[in-house]
Motif scaffolding. Structure first.
Motif, PDB file in Angstrom:
ATOM      1  N   GLN A  33       0.849  -1.186   0.000  1.00  0.00           N
ATOM      2  CA  GLN A  33       0.000   0.000   0.000  1.00  0.00           C
ATOM      3  C   GLN A  33       0.887   1.239   0.000  1.00  0.00           C
ATOM      4  O   GLN A  33       1.900   1.274   0.698  1.00  0.00           O
ATOM      5  CB  GLN A  33      -0.896   0.043   1.246  1.00  0.00           C
ATOM      6  CG  GLN A  33      -1.824  -1.145   1.408  1.00  0.00           C
ATOM      7  CD  GLN A  33      -2.729  -0.993   2.622  1.00  0.00           C
ATOM      8  OE1 GLN A  33      -3.131   0.109   3.001  1.00  0.00           O
ATOM      9  NE2 GLN A  33      -3.066  -2.116   3.245  1.00  0.00           N
ATOM     10  N   VAL A  34       0.511   2.248  -0.786  1.00  0.00           N
ATOM     11  CA  VAL A  34       1.213   3.529  -0.788  1.00  0.00           C
ATOM     12  C   VAL A  34       0.178   4.657  -0.789  1.00  0.00           C
ATOM     13  O   VAL A  34      -0.959   4.471  -1.211  1.00  0.00           O
ATOM     14  CB  VAL A  34       2.158   3.691  -2.001  1.00  0.00           C
ATOM     15  CG1 VAL A  34       3.265   2.667  -1.969  1.00  0.00           C
ATOM     16  CG2 VAL A  34       1.384   3.609  -3.316  1.00  0.00           C
ATOM     17  N   GLY A  35       0.606   5.840  -0.313  1.00  0.00           N
ATOM     18  CA  GLY A  35      -0.291   6.971  -0.242  1.00  0.00           C
ATOM     19  C   GLY A  35       0.085   8.116  -1.151  1.00  0.00           C
ATOM     20  O   GLY A  35      -0.529   9.178  -1.109  1.00  0.00           O
ATOM     21  N   ARG A  36       1.114   7.907  -1.990  1.00  0.00           N
ATOM     22  CA  ARG A  36       1.572   8.950  -2.910  1.00  0.00           C
ATOM     23  C   ARG A  36       1.784   8.354  -4.300  1.00  0.00           C
ATOM     24  O   ARG A  36       2.264   7.219  -4.431  1.00  0.00           O
ATOM     25  CB  ARG A  36       2.898   9.554  -2.435  1.00  0.00           C
ATOM     26  CG  ARG A  36       2.824  10.305  -1.120  1.00  0.00           C
ATOM     27  CD  ARG A  36       4.221  10.721  -0.657  1.00  0.00           C
ATOM     28  NE  ARG A  36       4.893  11.539  -1.660  1.00  0.00           N
ATOM     29  CZ  ARG A  36       4.829  12.867  -1.719  1.00  0.00           C
ATOM     30  NH1 ARG A  36       4.102  13.523  -0.819  1.00  0.00           N
ATOM     31  NH2 ARG A  36       5.470  13.545  -2.653  1.00  0.00           N
ATOM     32  N   GLY A  37       1.481   9.162  -5.315  1.00  0.00           N
ATOM     33  CA  GLY A  37       1.664   8.681  -6.672  1.00  0.00           C
ATOM     34  C   GLY A  37       3.111   8.441  -7.043  1.00  0.00           C
ATOM     35  O   GLY A  37       3.421   7.530  -7.820  1.00  0.00           O
ATOM     36  N   ASP A  38       4.015   9.244  -6.473  1.00  0.00           N
ATOM     37  CA  ASP A  38       5.432   9.090  -6.820  1.00  0.00           C
ATOM     38  C   ASP A  38       6.108   7.936  -6.081  1.00  0.00           C
ATOM     39  O   ASP A  38       7.308   7.716  -6.236  1.00  0.00           O
ATOM     40  CB  ASP A  38       6.198  10.398  -6.581  1.00  0.00           C
ATOM     41  CG  ASP A  38       6.020  10.956  -5.176  1.00  0.00           C
ATOM     42  OD1 ASP A  38       5.333  10.306  -4.350  1.00  0.00           O
ATOM     43  OD2 ASP A  38       6.558  12.046  -4.898  1.00  0.00           O
ATOM     44  N   GLU A  39       5.334   7.186  -5.294  1.00  0.00           N
ATOM     45  CA  GLU A  39       5.889   6.015  -4.604  1.00  0.00           C
ATOM     46  C   GLU A  39       5.488   4.698  -5.267  1.00  0.00           C
ATOM     47  O   GLU A  39       5.950   3.633  -4.861  1.00  0.00           O
ATOM     48  CB  GLU A  39       5.410   5.999  -3.145  1.00  0.00           C
ATOM     49  CG  GLU A  39       5.916   7.160  -2.306  1.00  0.00           C
ATOM     50  CD  GLU A  39       5.320   7.165  -0.907  1.00  0.00           C
ATOM     51  OE1 GLU A  39       4.336   6.419  -0.675  1.00  0.00           O
ATOM     52  OE2 GLU A  39       5.825   7.909  -0.049  1.00  0.00           O
ATOM     53  N   VAL A  40       4.649   4.774  -6.287  1.00  0.00           N
ATOM     54  CA  VAL A  40       4.067   3.552  -6.853  1.00  0.00           C
ATOM     55  C   VAL A  40       5.116   2.650  -7.489  1.00  0.00           C
ATOM     56  O   VAL A  40       5.179   1.444  -7.211  1.00  0.00           O
ATOM     57  CB  VAL A  40       2.974   3.906  -7.877  1.00  0.00           C
ATOM     58  CG1 VAL A  40       2.511   2.657  -8.614  1.00  0.00           C
ATOM     59  CG2 VAL A  40       1.784   4.576  -7.194  1.00  0.00           C
ATOM     60  N   VAL A  41       5.953   3.209  -8.352  1.00  0.00           N
ATOM     61  CA  VAL A  41       6.931   2.377  -9.058  1.00  0.00           C
ATOM     62  C   VAL A  41       7.890   1.715  -8.077  1.00  0.00           C
ATOM     63  O   VAL A  41       8.160   0.512  -8.168  1.00  0.00           O
ATOM     64  CB  VAL A  41       7.709   3.207 -10.098  1.00  0.00           C
ATOM     65  CG1 VAL A  41       8.865   2.394 -10.675  1.00  0.00           C
ATOM     66  CG2 VAL A  41       6.782   3.648 -11.225  1.00  0.00           C
ATOM     67  N   ALA A  42       8.405   2.484  -7.120  1.00  0.00           N
ATOM     68  CA  ALA A  42       9.339   1.924  -6.141  1.00  0.00           C
ATOM     69  C   ALA A  42       8.675   0.819  -5.322  1.00  0.00           C
ATOM     70  O   ALA A  42       9.299  -0.213  -5.029  1.00  0.00           O
ATOM     71  CB  ALA A  42       9.854   3.028  -5.224  1.00  0.00           C
ATOM     72  N   ALA A  43       7.406   1.023  -4.949  1.00  0.00           N
ATOM     73  CA  ALA A  43       6.698   0.009  -4.171  1.00  0.00           C
ATOM     74  C   ALA A  43       6.500  -1.271  -4.973  1.00  0.00           C
ATOM     75  O   ALA A  43       6.627  -2.383  -4.438  1.00  0.00           O
ATOM     76  CB  ALA A  43       5.356   0.559  -3.711  1.00  0.00           C
ATOM     77  N   CYS A  44       6.207  -1.123  -6.248  1.00  0.00           N
ATOM     78  CA  CYS A  44       6.038  -2.306  -7.111  1.00  0.00           C
ATOM     79  C   CYS A  44       7.362  -3.044  -7.275  1.00  0.00           C
ATOM     80  O   CYS A  44       7.402  -4.280  -7.263  1.00  0.00           O
ATOM     81  CB  CYS A  44       5.491  -1.895  -8.472  1.00  0.00           C
ATOM     82  SG  CYS A  44       3.745  -1.404  -8.454  1.00  0.00           S
ATOM     83  N   ARG A  45       8.436  -2.301  -7.412  1.00  0.00           N
ATOM     84  CA  ARG A  45       9.747  -2.926  -7.550  1.00  0.00           C
ATOM     85  C   ARG A  45      10.175  -3.626  -6.267  1.00  0.00           C
ATOM     86  O   ARG A  45      10.939  -4.602  -6.302  1.00  0.00           O
ATOM     87  CB  ARG A  45      10.779  -1.877  -7.954  1.00  0.00           C
ATOM     88  CG  ARG A  45      10.692  -1.468  -9.421  1.00  0.00           C
ATOM     89  CD  ARG A  45      11.666  -0.378  -9.760  1.00  0.00           C
ATOM     90  NE  ARG A  45      11.757  -0.173 -11.216  1.00  0.00           N
ATOM     91  CZ  ARG A  45      12.156   0.951 -11.790  1.00  0.00           C
ATOM     92  NH1 ARG A  45      12.500   1.999 -11.033  1.00  0.00           N
ATOM     93  NH2 ARG A  45      12.207   1.046 -13.103  1.00  0.00           N
ATOM     94  N   ALA A  46       9.697  -3.127  -5.128  1.00  0.00           N
ATOM     95  CA  ALA A  46      10.067  -3.722  -3.843  1.00  0.00           C
ATOM     96  C   ALA A  46       9.341  -5.037  -3.579  1.00  0.00           C
ATOM     97  O   ALA A  46       9.735  -5.805  -2.707  1.00  0.00           O
ATOM     98  CB  ALA A  46       9.772  -2.734  -2.716  1.00  0.00           C
ATOM     99  N   CYS A  47       8.272  -5.290  -4.315  1.00  0.00           N
ATOM    100  CA  CYS A  47       7.519  -6.534  -4.153  1.00  0.00           C
ATOM    101  C   CYS A  47       8.172  -7.658  -4.941  1.00  0.00           C
ATOM    102  O   CYS A  47       8.547  -7.485  -6.096  1.00  0.00           O
ATOM    103  CB  CYS A  47       6.084  -6.356  -4.641  1.00  0.00           C
ATOM    104  SG  CYS A  47       5.078  -5.234  -3.656  1.00  0.00           S
ATOM    105  N   THR A  48       8.305  -8.822  -4.299  1.00  0.00           N
ATOM    106  CA  THR A  48       8.876  -9.983  -4.973  1.00  0.00           C
ATOM    107  C   THR A  48       7.954 -11.180  -4.781  1.00  0.00           C
ATOM    108  O   THR A  48       7.802 -11.672  -3.665  1.00  0.00           O
ATOM    109  CB  THR A  48      10.268 -10.321  -4.411  1.00  0.00           C
ATOM    110  OG1 THR A  48      11.102  -9.169  -4.473  1.00  0.00           O
ATOM    111  CG2 THR A  48      10.907 -11.445  -5.211  1.00  0.00           C
TER     112      THR A  48
END
Length: 207
Positions: A33-48
């Motif tokens: 879960q993220v609360g900012r649009g500029d965190e989406v890509v990094a959060a997706c990359r952090a998921c494995t």
């Protein structure tokens, strides 16, 4: 097969509600879960492994959901995006599809329909709220050019012409010309009114 879902919404209560609804489905798993649009890509990359679907709000700090969708689709094209927003504005639908979103629904969509939309998007299908699609056809395309929309977006918080010029890397004279054109196309008497018209139609995003 479990569908991995990441939630992007600036309201913690909304994220929590969506997570609670989706985890009731045996084949859906909320992995971030993220609360900012500029965190989406990094959060997706952090998921494995990466999420299969991102449920993306439109109005978020840092970067709006439509811009975040375009960025995510460039960075991780295998990740699908389903726009889930409070504001079912026709202009948002057109911009979402142009940004690479696979679907667009509003937040008051019943839980079972939302889960079904996630499954369809994960399967490579498109999902669009039918009423919004009809409204979008009636409204037609935005009358604003991409540059005019960019300038008006930069002006949405009431910034001065000098500040707007710095934000969009144009001269002050060019900014004034764009704002004048925008006011003519929207039928607005003031810049603030033009902003309201554009937001109401989904041509720009509220700041």
């Amino acid at each position: 097969m479990t569908i991995r879902v990441l939630l992007a919404d600036d309201q913690a209560l909304v994220r929590g509600a969506l997570a609670a609804l989706l985890t009731l489905e045996s084949d859906l798993e909320v992995v971030g879960q993220v609360g900012r649009g500029d965190e989406v890509v990094a959060a997706c990359r952090a998921c494995t492994p990466p999420p299969d679907v991102v449920l993306m709000d439109v109005e978020m700090p840092g970067m709006d959901g439509l811009a975040a969708t375009a960025e995510l689709r460039r960075a991780m094209p295998a990740v699908k995006v389903l726009i889930v927003t409070t504001f079912g504005r026709p202009g948002f639908l057109k911009r979402a599809m142009s940004s690479g979103a696979a679907g667009f629904v509003v937040k008051d969509t019943p839980a079972d329909e939302l889960a079904a939309a996630v499954r369809r998007v994960a399967a490579g299908l498109r999902v669009v709220d039918p009423a919004l699609a009809a409204d979008s056809l009636v409204l037609g395309d935005s009358p604003l050019t991409p540059r005019e929309a960019e300038v008006l977006q930069a002006a949405a918080d009431g910034a001065t012409v000098a500040v707007i010029a710095g934000r969009v890397h144009l001269s002050e004279g060019t900014v004034r010309n764009h704002l004048s054109a925008v006011m003519g196309k929207t039928g607005a008497g003031t810049r603030a009114e033009a902003v309201r018209v554009a937001i109401a139609n989904g041509w720009i995003v509220a700041t």
